[in-house]
Design a protein around this motif. Structure first.
Motif, PDB file in Angstrom:
ATOM      1  N   LEU A  28     -11.402 -14.799  37.437  1.00 17.70           N
ATOM      2  CA  LEU A  28     -10.577 -13.595  37.315  1.00 17.70           C
ATOM      3  C   LEU A  28      -9.216 -13.894  36.691  1.00 17.70           C
ATOM      4  CD1 LEU A  28     -11.300 -11.960  40.804  1.00 17.70           C
ATOM      5  CD2 LEU A  28     -12.243 -11.280  38.593  1.00 17.70           C
ATOM      6  N   VAL A  29      -8.715 -15.091  36.913  1.00 16.85           N
ATOM      7  CA  VAL A  29      -7.386 -15.451  36.396  1.00 16.85           C
ATOM      8  C   VAL A  29      -7.352 -15.427  34.877  1.00 16.85           C
ATOM      9  CG1 VAL A  29      -5.774 -17.391  36.180  1.00 16.85           C
ATOM     10  CG2 VAL A  29      -6.665 -16.750  38.426  1.00 16.85           C
ATOM     11  N   ARG A  30      -8.471 -15.824  34.235  1.00 16.15           N
ATOM     12  CA  ARG A  30      -8.544 -15.941  32.768  1.00 16.15           C
ATOM     13  C   ARG A  30      -7.456 -16.893  32.266  1.00 16.15           C
ATOM     14  NH1 ARG A  30      -9.217  -9.695  30.735  1.00 16.15           N
ATOM     15  NH2 ARG A  30      -9.726  -8.870  32.782  1.00 16.15           N
ATOM     16  N   LEU A  31      -7.678 -18.147  32.586  1.00 16.87           N
ATOM     17  CA  LEU A  31      -6.673 -19.162  32.275  1.00 16.87           C
ATOM     18  C   LEU A  31      -6.284 -19.190  30.800  1.00 16.87           C
ATOM     19  CD1 LEU A  31      -7.923 -22.139  34.490  1.00 16.87           C
ATOM     20  CD2 LEU A  31      -5.816 -20.826  34.780  1.00 16.87           C
ATOM     21  N   VAL A  32      -7.230 -18.874  29.911  1.00 17.91           N
ATOM     22  CA  VAL A  32      -6.911 -18.948  28.471  1.00 17.91           C
ATOM     23  C   VAL A  32      -5.856 -17.921  28.070  1.00 17.91           C
ATOM     24  CG1 VAL A  32      -9.150 -19.893  27.833  1.00 17.91           C
ATOM     25  CG2 VAL A  32      -8.841 -17.406  27.918  1.00 17.91           C
ATOM     26  N   ARG A  33      -5.663 -16.909  28.928  1.00 19.92           N
ATOM     27  CA  ARG A  33      -4.666 -15.872  28.614  1.00 19.92           C
ATOM     28  C   ARG A  33      -3.294 -16.174  29.207  1.00 19.92           C
ATOM     29  NH1 ARG A  33      -6.450 -12.402  24.607  1.00 19.92           N
ATOM     30  NH2 ARG A  33      -8.651 -11.883  24.948  1.00 19.92           N
ATOM     31  N   THR A  34      -3.227 -17.215  30.050  1.00 16.97           N
ATOM     32  CA  THR A  34      -1.942 -17.533  30.670  1.00 16.97           C
ATOM     33  C   THR A  34      -1.138 -18.449  29.768  1.00 16.97           C
ATOM     34  OG1 THR A  34      -2.886 -19.450  31.831  1.00 16.97           O
ATOM     35  CG2 THR A  34      -2.969 -17.331  32.973  1.00 16.97           C
ATOM     36  N   GLY A  35       0.116 -18.677  30.157  1.00 20.31           N
ATOM     37  CA  GLY A  35       0.958 -19.564  29.377  1.00 20.31           C
ATOM     38  C   GLY A  35       0.429 -20.991  29.401  1.00 20.31           C
ATOM     39  N   ALA A  36       0.785 -21.760  28.385  1.00 16.55           N
ATOM     40  CA  ALA A  36       0.265 -23.121  28.260  1.00 16.55           C
ATOM     41  C   ALA A  36       0.672 -23.976  29.454  1.00 16.55           C
ATOM     42  CB  ALA A  36       0.756 -23.744  26.962  1.00 16.55           C
ATOM     43  N   ALA A  37       1.924 -23.896  29.879  1.00 16.93           N
ATOM     44  CA  ALA A  37       2.385 -24.709  31.000  1.00 16.93           C
ATOM     45  C   ALA A  37       1.798 -24.202  32.312  1.00 16.93           C
ATOM     46  CB  ALA A  37       3.911 -24.695  31.058  1.00 16.93           C
ATOM     47  N   GLU A  38       1.777 -22.881  32.486  1.00 16.10           N
ATOM     48  CA  GLU A  38       1.265 -22.303  33.721  1.00 16.10           C
ATOM     49  C   GLU A  38      -0.231 -22.552  33.883  1.00 16.10           C
ATOM     50  OE1 GLU A  38       3.159 -20.848  31.635  1.00 16.10           O
ATOM     51  OE2 GLU A  38       4.897 -19.923  32.640  1.00 16.10           O
ATOM     52  N   ARG A  39      -0.957 -22.680  32.769  1.00 11.24           N
ATOM     53  CA  ARG A  39      -2.405 -22.867  32.825  1.00 11.24           C
ATOM     54  C   ARG A  39      -2.774 -24.086  33.669  1.00 11.24           C
ATOM     55  NH1 ARG A  39      -4.407 -22.917  27.003  1.00 11.24           N
ATOM     56  NH2 ARG A  39      -3.280 -20.946  27.168  1.00 11.24           N
ATOM     57  N   PHE A  40      -2.089 -25.186  33.419  1.00 15.85           N
ATOM     58  CA  PHE A  40      -2.360 -26.414  34.172  1.00 15.85           C
ATOM     59  C   PHE A  40      -1.927 -26.251  35.636  1.00 15.85           C
ATOM     60  CE2 PHE A  40      -0.856 -30.514  35.810  1.00 15.85           C
ATOM     61  CZ  PHE A  40      -2.029 -31.253  35.729  1.00 15.85           C
ATOM     62  N   GLY A  41      -0.770 -25.660  35.868  1.00 18.84           N
ATOM     63  CA  GLY A  41      -0.260 -25.501  37.224  1.00 18.84           C
ATOM     64  C   GLY A  41      -1.150 -24.606  38.072  1.00 18.84           C
ATOM     65  N   ILE A  42      -1.611 -23.478  37.506  1.00 19.93           N
ATOM     66  CA  ILE A  42      -2.474 -22.560  38.259  1.00 19.93           C
ATOM     67  C   ILE A  42      -3.787 -23.244  38.610  1.00 19.93           C
ATOM     68  CG2 ILE A  42      -3.808 -20.433  38.086  1.00 19.93           C
ATOM     69  CD1 ILE A  42      -1.516 -19.294  36.361  1.00 19.93           C
ATOM     70  N   ALA A  43      -4.373 -23.943  37.646  1.00 20.78           N
ATOM     71  CA  ALA A  43      -5.641 -24.637  37.904  1.00 20.78           C
ATOM     72  C   ALA A  43      -5.462 -25.718  38.970  1.00 20.78           C
ATOM     73  CB  ALA A  43      -6.168 -25.260  36.617  1.00 20.78           C
ATOM     74  N   LEU A  44      -4.354 -26.474  38.887  1.00 20.32           N
ATOM     75  CA  LEU A  44      -4.106 -27.528  39.867  1.00 20.32           C
ATOM     76  C   LEU A  44      -3.904 -26.946  41.263  1.00 20.32           C
ATOM     77  CD1 LEU A  44      -3.669 -30.557  40.282  1.00 20.32           C
ATOM     78  CD2 LEU A  44      -1.236 -30.184  39.855  1.00 20.32           C
TER      79      LEU A  44
END
Length: 489
Positions: A136-152
């Motif tokens: 649901l988050v759709r990581l590819v649509r998030t910011g580049a830096a936030e993408r790693f942080g949200i996944a972690l």
């Protein structure tokens, strides 16, 4: 003539979508800032209230199911905490199946098994929800830096939540297996004798340096059934010419134990020779035909009869500790704190008479306060070549009390798996599972009270070669039932 159509009423302006629909269910996918903020929220919501992320932004059917499961878990956890605070004995009785009658003893593991299944199922549901939340988050649509942080963050919270459920399920399974391995599923529940539960505590050591297994540590633990106050009476392993309580051994030795005529059946009349005598030179199974069915052994039953005859009290149960594996239990507890009175050698003893200690000792236990690991504690209890058996008895009692003090709820909870595994390996008893809740309640009460000890040694006025057994029995009665002070003092 055409009739003019009535003017079309303009549609009422639609109410603005609520924030959760705009931000969570219908976000602006072109805004990386919004998608990043939404991602953080979904991951946190999934951890705090599993199912809420799906209800707000995904499959609402899955969300409703997960929320229902979450609420049910909260309710069950709240009830468990309430029972633990208000009536821990009743709670333990429920989860161990102790309330079931003996004819349903096969179902006693069922409550703990059900708890384990529920925890595993909820842990798996948490993993499913975490994976779906990342979708649901759709990581590819998030910011580049936030993408790693949200996944972690999602991975870390999933490991913490599902891992906690898995550990709890494993601990419940360990508890179920340990109860089944140590305690008897069925067996008679004997009422307290004169207000006390008396339990024979036996320690036998077949480790390095020993040529056989004998009951080298013999104690009777008397627990007040009302207060939990505990008294430990130590019986010297070489106590001679002792009487037996009524039973087959009293029939064989009506005037007290004199030892078997065959020297291969043990030497002398000491109480620790009973194991060899009953198992090797007598038909123990015919002497005590019900022993095996009740989770005991003929040699243990004979030692019970001897302890009853010596102390003049009823002893319905026993606990046997294999000292060869005792070190693992001490290590599982994180060690034990003891003040050593006298420097003690480690090792199996001299190989010839008069051999200097420094030639055979493999190490030393120095005098003074020590935090002992399992190996050192075991040698502290065993060492005897520079002292005597009475000193060793006292050290064993000191070690027992130190370990009782170490069994705090914090220690058991944080080291539960290790403690349970070690206990299952070295402990055997005929205590029935139906007594577990009551005994656990007594143990909690006993933690708040000092442990009294009675040592049947020369320092206590007992002749080691010709004990006065009526005097010993009076000594025990007075210790367990002290006279009530009169107003005159």
């Amino acid at each position: 003539m055409s009739v003019a159509s009535p003017p079309r009423l303009s549609a009422a302006p639609r109410a603005p979508k609520i924030v959760e629909e705009r931000l969570l269910r219908y976000p602006d996918t072109a805004s990386r800032a919004m998608m990043s903020r939404r991602g953080w929220w979904l991951v946190l919501l999934n951890f705090l209230v599993p199912g809420s992320a799906q209800s707000l932004a995904g499959n609402r059917r899955l969300g409703r199911f997960a929320l229902g499961a979450t609420i049910l878990m909260w309710v069950l956890l709240g009830l468990a905490l309430l029972v633990a605070l208000l009536s821990p004995t009743a709670g333990l009785s429920i989860v161990t199946g102790a309330w079931l009658p003996d004819w349903l003893a096969a179902l006693r593991p069922a409550p703990l098994l059900l708890i384990q299944v529920v925890l595993v199922a909820y842990g798996l549901l948490w993993i499913v929800l975490a994976v779906d939340t990342l979708r649901l988050v759709r990581l590819v649509r998030t910011g580049a830096a936030e993408r790693f942080g949200i996944a972690l963050l999602a991975v870390a919270l999933t490991v913490a939540s599902a891992g906690s459920a898995a550990y709890a399920a494993s601990a419940v399974g360990t508890a179920r297996d340990t109860i089944g391995a140590i305690f008897q599923s069925t067996g008679p529940v004997v009422q307290p004798s004169d207000g006390y539960y008396n339990i024979l505590l036996l320690g036998a050591d077949s480790g390095a340096g020993r040529d056989s297994m004998r009951f080298d540590s013999i104690s009777v633990v008397s627990v007040d059934a009302a207060t939990g106050a505990t008294t430990i009476t130590g019986i010297p392993r070489d106590m001679p010419h002792f009487p037996f309580s009524e039973g087959p051994m009293q029939d064989a030795y009506p005037n007290g134990h004199e030892g078997h005529s065959d020297p291969n059946c043990g030497w002398g009349s000491g109480i620790n020779q009973l194991r060899t005598e009953v198992e090797v030179c007598q038909d123990g199974a015919s002497l005590y035909p019900d022993a095996a069915a009740n989770g005991s052994e003929p040699a243990i039953e004979a030692t019970k009869d001897a302890a009853e005859g010596i102390l003049g009290i009823d002893i319905p149960y026993y606990v046997f500790i294999d000292m060869h594996g005792f070190a693992s239990l001490v290590d599982a507890l994180g060690g034990v704190d003891i003040t050593v009175e006298k420097r003690l050698p480690k090792g199996g003893g001299p190989s010839y008479e008069g051999q200097p200690v420094d030639e055979w000792a493999t190490g030393w236990i120095e005098a003074g306060p020590q935090h002992m690991n399992g190996d050192t504690a075991q040698w502290y209890a065993r060492s005897r070549y520079t002292t005597d058996d009475f000193d060793r008895m006292e050290r064993q009692r000191i070690l027992q009390q130190a370990m009782l003090a170490q069994f705090t709820p914090q220690t058991v909870l944080t080291r539960f798996q290790d403690v349970a595994a070690a206990g299952a390996d070295i402990v055997k008893t005929d205590l029935p599972q139906s007594l577990i809740p009551f005994l656990a309640d007594l143990a909690l009460k006993a933690k708040e009270l000092p442990v009294k000890t009675i040592e049947l040694t020369p320092d206590g006025g007992i002749d080691e070669f010709d004990p006065d057994y009526p005097y010993i029995q009076e000594l025990v009665r007075t210790a367990l039932h002290p006279p009530t002070p009169t107003p005159e003092g």
